[in-house]
Design a protein around this motif. Structure first.
Motif, mmCIF file in Angstrom:
data_model
loop_
_atom_site.group_PDB
_atom_site.id
_atom_site.type_symbol
_atom_site.label_atom_id
_atom_site.label_comp_id
_atom_site.label_asym_id
_atom_site.label_seq_id
_atom_site.Cartn_x
_atom_site.Cartn_y
_atom_site.Cartn_z
ATOM 1 N N TYR A 40 0.830 -1.210 0.000
ATOM 2 C CA TYR A 40 0.000 0.000 0.000
ATOM 3 C C TYR A 40 0.861 1.254 0.000
ATOM 4 C CZ TYR A 40 -4.080 2.860 0.466
ATOM 5 O OH TYR A 40 -5.063 3.766 0.201
ATOM 6 N N HIS A 43 2.099 2.796 -3.136
ATOM 7 C CA HIS A 43 1.163 3.577 -3.953
ATOM 8 C C HIS A 43 1.105 5.037 -3.526
ATOM 9 C CE1 HIS A 43 -0.373 0.176 -6.108
ATOM 10 N NE2 HIS A 43 -0.721 -0.446 -5.006
ATOM 11 N N ILE A 44 1.537 5.322 -2.313
ATOM 12 C CA ILE A 44 1.342 6.690 -1.828
ATOM 13 C C ILE A 44 2.643 7.421 -1.514
ATOM 14 C CG2 ILE A 44 -0.989 6.274 -0.913
ATOM 15 C CD1 ILE A 44 0.194 5.985 1.858
ATOM 16 N N MET A 45 3.765 6.704 -1.584
ATOM 17 C CA MET A 45 5.026 7.406 -1.327
ATOM 18 C C MET A 45 6.135 6.818 -2.192
ATOM 19 S SD MET A 45 5.991 6.004 2.508
ATOM 20 C CE MET A 45 4.508 6.538 3.295
ATOM 21 N N ILE A 93 -1.173 -7.802 7.825
ATOM 22 C CA ILE A 93 -1.370 -6.349 7.999
ATOM 23 C C ILE A 93 -2.748 -6.082 8.601
ATOM 24 C CG2 ILE A 93 -1.700 -4.175 6.730
ATOM 25 C CD1 ILE A 93 0.604 -5.111 4.866
ATOM 26 N N THR A 94 -3.749 -6.776 8.077
ATOM 27 C CA THR A 94 -5.110 -6.602 8.615
ATOM 28 C C THR A 94 -5.169 -7.013 10.082
ATOM 29 O OG1 THR A 94 -6.005 -7.053 6.436
ATOM 30 C CG2 THR A 94 -7.536 -7.226 8.271
ATOM 31 N N TYR A 97 -3.741 -4.339 12.295
ATOM 32 C CA TYR A 97 -4.657 -3.215 12.551
ATOM 33 C C TYR A 97 -5.786 -3.626 13.490
ATOM 34 C CZ TYR A 97 -2.448 -0.053 9.201
ATOM 35 O OH TYR A 97 -1.561 0.773 8.571
ATOM 36 N N GLU A 98 -6.248 -4.857 13.322
ATOM 37 C CA GLU A 98 -7.313 -5.344 14.221
ATOM 38 C C GLU A 98 -6.836 -5.401 15.664
ATOM 39 O OE1 GLU A 98 -9.936 -8.229 11.296
ATOM 40 O OE2 GLU A 98 -8.422 -9.110 12.598
ATOM 41 N N ASP A 100 -4.485 -3.719 17.054
ATOM 42 C CA ASP A 100 -3.791 -2.505 17.485
ATOM 43 C C ASP A 100 -2.285 -2.697 17.494
ATOM 44 O OD1 ASP A 100 -4.809 -0.043 17.836
ATOM 45 O OD2 ASP A 100 -5.649 -0.414 19.821
ATOM 46 N N ASP A 106 7.486 8.587 12.189
ATOM 47 C CA ASP A 106 7.471 9.871 11.494
ATOM 48 C C ASP A 106 6.019 10.337 11.261
ATOM 49 O OD1 ASP A 106 8.806 12.038 10.393
ATOM 50 O OD2 ASP A 106 8.648 11.244 8.352
ATOM 51 N N GLY A 107 5.173 10.021 12.198
ATOM 52 C CA GLY A 107 3.766 10.427 12.112
ATOM 53 C C GLY A 107 2.869 9.415 11.432
ATOM 54 N N TRP A 108 3.433 8.500 10.636
ATOM 55 C CA TRP A 108 2.616 7.516 9.917
ATOM 56 C C TRP A 108 2.125 6.439 10.886
ATOM 57 C CZ3 TRP A 108 1.038 8.205 5.006
ATOM 58 C CH2 TRP A 108 1.762 9.106 4.210
ATOM 59 N N ILE A 109 0.858 6.164 10.826
ATOM 60 C CA ILE A 109 0.308 5.073 11.642
ATOM 61 C C ILE A 109 0.316 3.828 10.769
ATOM 62 C CG2 ILE A 109 -1.731 4.232 12.857
ATOM 63 C CD1 ILE A 109 -2.362 7.197 13.458
ATOM 64 N N GLU A 114 3.906 -3.940 7.898
ATOM 65 C CA GLU A 114 4.386 -3.080 6.808
ATOM 66 C C GLU A 114 5.575 -2.222 7.250
ATOM 67 O OE1 GLU A 114 0.515 -0.109 7.185
ATOM 68 O OE2 GLU A 114 1.047 -0.916 5.233
ATOM 69 N N ASN B 356 0.887 11.937 -6.248
ATOM 70 C CA ASN B 356 0.146 11.258 -5.172
ATOM 71 C C ASN B 356 -0.665 12.218 -4.326
ATOM 72 O OD1 ASN B 356 1.135 8.804 -5.937
ATOM 73 N ND2 ASN B 356 2.819 8.789 -4.449
ATOM 74 N N ILE B 424 -2.865 7.111 7.464
ATOM 75 C CA ILE B 424 -2.935 8.397 8.167
ATOM 76 C C ILE B 424 -1.535 8.783 8.642
ATOM 77 C CG2 ILE B 424 -3.727 9.486 10.311
ATOM 78 C CD1 ILE B 424 -6.123 9.239 8.666
ATOM 79 N N ARG B 425 -1.245 10.062 8.492
ATOM 80 C CA ARG B 425 0.003 10.581 9.054
ATOM 81 C C ARG B 425 -0.321 11.724 10.012
ATOM 82 N NH1 ARG B 425 5.186 13.475 6.057
ATOM 83 N NH2 ARG B 425 6.715 12.810 7.619
ATOM 84 N N LEU B 426 0.098 11.574 11.256
ATOM 85 C CA LEU B 426 -0.161 12.617 12.253
ATOM 86 C C LEU B 426 0.698 13.834 11.974
ATOM 87 C CD1 LEU B 426 -0.027 10.588 15.634
ATOM 88 C CD2 LEU B 426 -2.006 11.041 14.181
ATOM 89 N N ARG B 431 2.769 13.973 17.589
ATOM 90 C CA ARG B 431 3.557 12.732 17.557
ATOM 91 C C ARG B 431 4.120 12.325 18.918
ATOM 92 N NH1 ARG B 431 6.567 13.992 11.795
ATOM 93 N NH2 ARG B 431 4.618 14.311 10.648
#
Lengths: 127, 510
Positions: A40, A43-45, A93-94, A97-98, A100, A106-109, A114, B356, B424-426, B431
């Protein structure tokens, strides 16, 4: 037993134990490239961001800094096909998340799985 | 009927059945509710029908604690009040907002949402909104393309909003001025509330203006409807007969000042575009849209405050400066110009962004502030040009506020991951889990609430469940000052509903 024979047999004995141990610990690792690729996130970074996240994860997670340590925590590499491995990674991965089992880097949850993929990626690529 | 108090003979005496102090959303809503009744309703407005800087200056005051907007530019001081430039965002509070929550100190209203529901429905009309229906499924059938994010509804739900474009000054000037029962006095600034000899009733209100005229208003019932800061200021400043001010026997007036924290908090990155009109809003066009809200059971589980997340395209939001930065001119017109100029600039820069980021959102929090007695309005040593001590605001946030903002995005982060919908990125200020502070860039919503909070117990609140000031039989407070807790939604719909409920109560008294 003659002294010479004793030394030969002893050396053989030590070698027969040490080589497998050495091999197990330092054998060249081979694993599927899919394990390196957080699906995933790719696709976004860009790759540099994945590398940076991986490096940060390794810094903040003692015990998960080497390929061997990371691979032991990622889905097994004995899946018969790419699809099966991919499905296994997605499932993990699922589950993360289930349960926790997430980490903030760096802020990414991110799911731990992953994040480990990022870490493995950072060991296999140059910044 | 309209009377300019500057043109009255000095020391005029004005009498009526009820006197409403302040012609903003609360005051005008009550006045309209009495329009066709055979009573004389006095409606006092400190300003005129247009912006007047000399009058606006009366709102000036000092701030301390968490960085805040200049008080002078945080409200509008003329007929119609701050609806003169509000964004019109309306949504009711949730059931939970009225309940006592053991994890939110000082929470709990003496009324329930059910008590307010009929008045919410009525307030919808005053605010010229659609039906009193905030159910997502209803709006999904009414409007096209309201596609929801694929989150678990038991965790994250779509809280609907409706949007008013009613500017009370324009909409209601004519009916108010034409009304025989409403006597609107402009340039009539309340400067002191006076008690009778029993000290249990208001006998009169002193009003003044910059033309040097001083008048006296007498009525059976008085309703303070001049905004959360000014209501508290007037009660505190009316201290010639009681040292602490009126209604302040338990040292509560001015305390528990609350704002909505509105702060860019996180980013949501999607792997691909998700076509939906559900989460966007365009002034004057959008009928209804949604924000992402956290389910009551989840709030209970995590012991967090009630808040929502709104979405804006990240490519634009990344160039948008915090309003706490752009809205720092004490002239509200100049602050508005600065803010809108930045919005235009951000939109222009953002349009050029590709890649993106085209499928990424900035998530902004809108959340109640935990009631805090140290967050408060006090009187300053300086007096305004009419001789009233100025209001000072000490805005103080707590660790629960910060924890709750962070928790919203941790929950959304989990939902986004679980559904394989996004990541999500905080933002940086969230943080460090050990940091309870907020940066200077934290916006308020210009929503002032809580300084004369409602409680059945005089030791815990300034007004009772009918908004009557404890210990004063004919003094009532209208507006968000009565809110014990502030909920997530912008306050105007709720304060209008609460004012209409008060209006109904008064009908039984006169």
């Amino acid at each position: 037993m003659k002294r010479r024979n004793f030394l030969v047999f002893s050396a053989l004995g030590i070698t027969s134990v040490a080589i497998p141990i050495w091999y197990y610990k330092y054998r060249p690792l081979s694993y599927d490239g899919l394990t390196l690729e957080p699906e995933y996130l790719s696709h976004i970074m860009d790759e540099q961001s994945i590398y940076d996240l991986g490096s940060l994860y390794r810094e903040q997670t003692p015990g998960e800094r080497s390929e061997r340590e990371l691979l032991s925590l990622l889905p097994a590499q004995d899946e018969t096909s790419n699809d099966a491995l991919l499905a296994e990674i997605r499932k993990d991965i699922t589950v993360d998340y289930e349960n926790d089992d997430v980490i903030c880097i760096d802020g990414w949850i991110l799911s731990k799985t992953e994040a480990r993929q990022c870490a493995l990626f950072s060991l296999n690529h140059k910044s | 009927m309209h009377i300019d108090a500057r043109k009255l003979p000095n020391q005029s005496e004005i009498t009526g059945d009820i006197c409403i102090v302040g012609a903003g959303a609360a005051g005008i809503s009550i006045a309209l509710d009495w329009m066709n009744r055979n009573y004389k309703v006095i409606l006092l407005e400190g300003g005129g029908f247009e912006y007047d800087d000399e009058v606006q200056e009366l709102y000036n005051g000092k701030t301390s604690g968490q960085k805040y907007f200049p008080l002078k530019s945080a409200r509008l001081h003329y007929f119609g009040g701050t609806t003169g430039h509000w964004a019109g965002m309306c949504a009711p509070m949730d059931d939970l907002d009225f309940k006592k929550r053991d994890w939110v100190p000082h929470s709990g209203w003496p009324i329930t949402k059910k008590d307010l529901d009929p008045y919410y429905a009525k307030a919808q009309e005053t605010l010229q909104l659609g039906p009193y229906n905030y159910d997502f499924e209803y709006w999904r059938k009414e409007l096209p393309d309201l596609n929801p994010f694929p989150f678990d509804k038991n965790v994250v739900w779509n809280k609907m909003w409706q949007f008013s474009i009613a500017r009370f000054g324009k909409e209601y000037k004519k009916p108010v001025v034409k009304s025989k029962s409403i006597h609107l006095y402009t340039y009539a600034n309340a400067v002191e509330l006076r008690l009778d000899d029993t000290k249990k009733r208001i006998s009169e209100i002193k009003v003044a203006n910059h033309s040097g005229k001083n008048h006296t208003v007498r009525a059976k019932h008085f309703i303070m409807a001049c905004g959360t800061i000014q209501n508290a200021r007037m009660l505190l400043a009316s201290n010639t007969q009681t040292n602490k001010g009126i209604g302040n026997q338990n040292n509560l007036v001015g305390r528990y000042f609350q704002e909505h924290l509105e702060v860019a908090s996180a980013e949501l990155w999607l792997a691909k575009q998700f076509p939906t009109d559900l989460y966007s809003w365009s002034y004057g066009e959008t009928k209804a849209s949604a924000e992402l809200a956290i389910a009551e059971s989840v709030q209970r589980e995590y012991k967090m405050l009630n808040g929502t997340a709104s979405l804006r395209p990240l490519r634009i939001a990344q160039y948008t400066k915090p309003r706490m930065e752009t809205w720092q001119d004490s002239d509200p017109r100049k602050s508005a110009d600065n803010m809108f100029a930045n919005w235009r600039e951000a939109a222009k820069k953002g349009e050029k962004e590709t890649g993106n980021i085209e499928h990424a959102y900035s998530l902004s929090t809108r959340i109640e502030q935990a009631p805090n007695p140290n967050s408060r309005i006090t009187l300053g040593s300086e007096k305004d040009s009419l001789g009233v001590p100025r209001a000072n605001l000490h805005w103080e946030l707590t660790a629960l506020d910060k924890y709750s903002v962070r928790k919203i995005y941790q929950i959304l982060g989990k939902q986004a991951g679980l559904s394989e919908f996004g990541r999500i990125r905080l933002n940086e200020f969230l943080r460090d889990e050990n940091d309870p502070t907020f940066p200077d860039s934290t916006n308020g919503g210009w929503h002032h609430m809580g300084t004369t909070r409602m409680s059945d117990d005089p030791k815990k609140g300034v007004v009772d469940a009918n908004c009557k000031v404890h210990g004063v039989s004919n003094l009532f407070i209208a507006g968000a000052a009565c809110f014990p807790t502030s909920g997530a939604p912008n306050p105007t719909l709720t304060l209008t509903a609460l004012s209409l409920r008060l209006s109904d109560h008064l009908k039984g008294l006169v």
